[in-house]
Write an enzyme that holds these catalytic residues in place. Structure first.
Site, PDB file in Angstrom:
ATOM      1  CB  SER A 142      -0.855  -0.091   1.485  1.00  9.93           C
ATOM      2  OG  SER A 142      -1.394   1.383   1.272  1.00  9.93           O
ATOM      3  CE1 TYR A 155      -4.627  -2.879   4.871  1.00  9.58           C
ATOM      4  CE2 TYR A 155      -3.737  -0.553   4.306  1.00  9.58           C
ATOM      5  CZ  TYR A 155      -4.311  -1.818   3.729  1.00  9.58           C
ATOM      6  OH  TYR A 155      -4.455  -2.048   2.354  1.00  9.58           O
TER       7      TYR A 155
END
Length: 247
Positions: A142, A155
């Site tokens: 990400s 995350y």
């Protein structure tokens, strides 16, 4: 036909990657955790629109035994396994005061340990692959691995871990298997729709993303297809973010 396993492929980015691989002539295993109907819809669309075969394979990527069974089911169905896309992951929008250690561990377990477990289970089959361009593993990281995130530190941390795992496995498995990662920026999916208002999306389009739009899942499918076929690329993280973060 060459074969691929795409985890978390019942919707969003995983769905787009599975459909892109099928369109490119691959038989595809569509992994899902709980969305059976959506996974079967992906399978039906692949079989209706391409010459490839597809199967839906249920497995919680955070469960090692389920991962082993998922890989074996794929190989039993297709006879081989040539590419793995580790897309499955979970997320929670929580600041540290509201984030329990168990929540942190769960996200790390699925996103990082799950990626490791799938790759490990697939490794013997990838080593036996005979595809001309070299078998590969593609991991989904990400943009938050580079930028951090105050609202989801677990995350972001997991996505940093995926980049480290990608580089380590590229060193370990070369030259037999290539291992790369994709770091998507803002992609329009069910997850972003649930957490980002239309006003926030418009602000990102105008102020943050040079190409002037949010990404589509198909943009990540295109990137995955590139890394799948790029025989001289390994250990890299491909940033697909519309120019939001340039390196």
């Amino acid at each position: 036909m060459p074969t691929a396993l795409v985890t978390g492929a019942s919707r969003g980015i995983g769905r787009a990657i599975a459909r892109r691989f099928a369109a490119d002539g691959y038989d595809v295993a569509v992994n899902y955790r709980s969305s059976e109907a959506a996974a079967l819809e992906v399978v039906d669309s692949i079989e209706d629109e391409t010459d490839g075969a597809a199967i839906a394979v249920q497995a919680d990527i955070g469960d090692d035994d389920a991962v082993e069974a998922c890989v074996e089911t794929t190989v039993d169905a297709f006879g081989s396994l040539d590419h793995v896309v580790n897309n499955a992951g979970i997320n929670q929008h929580r600041y540290t005061p509201d984030l329990s250690p168990d929540d942190f561990r769960r996200v790390m377990n699925v996103n990082v340990a799950g990626t490791f477990a799938v790759t490990k289970a697939a490794l013997p089959h990838l080593e036996e692959s005979t595809v001309a361009e070299c078998p590969s593993v593609i991991n989904l990281s990400s943009r938050l691995a580079h930028a951090g995130a105050d609202y989801e530190p677990h995350y972001a941390s997991s996505k940093v871990g995926i980049i480290g795992l990608t580089k380590s496995h590229a060193l370990e498995f070369g030259p037999t298997i290539r291992v790369n990662a994709i770091a998507p920026g803002y992609i329009e999916t069910d997850m972003t729709d649930a957490t980002t208002s239309e006003e926030e999306k418009e602000q990102k389009r105008q102020e943050v993303i040079p190409v002037g739009r949010l990404g589509k899942p198909e943009d990540i499918g295109q990137a995955a297809a590139y890394l799948r076929d790029a025989s001289f690329v390994t250990g890299e993280t491909l940033n697909v973010n519309g120019g939001q973060r340039m390196q």
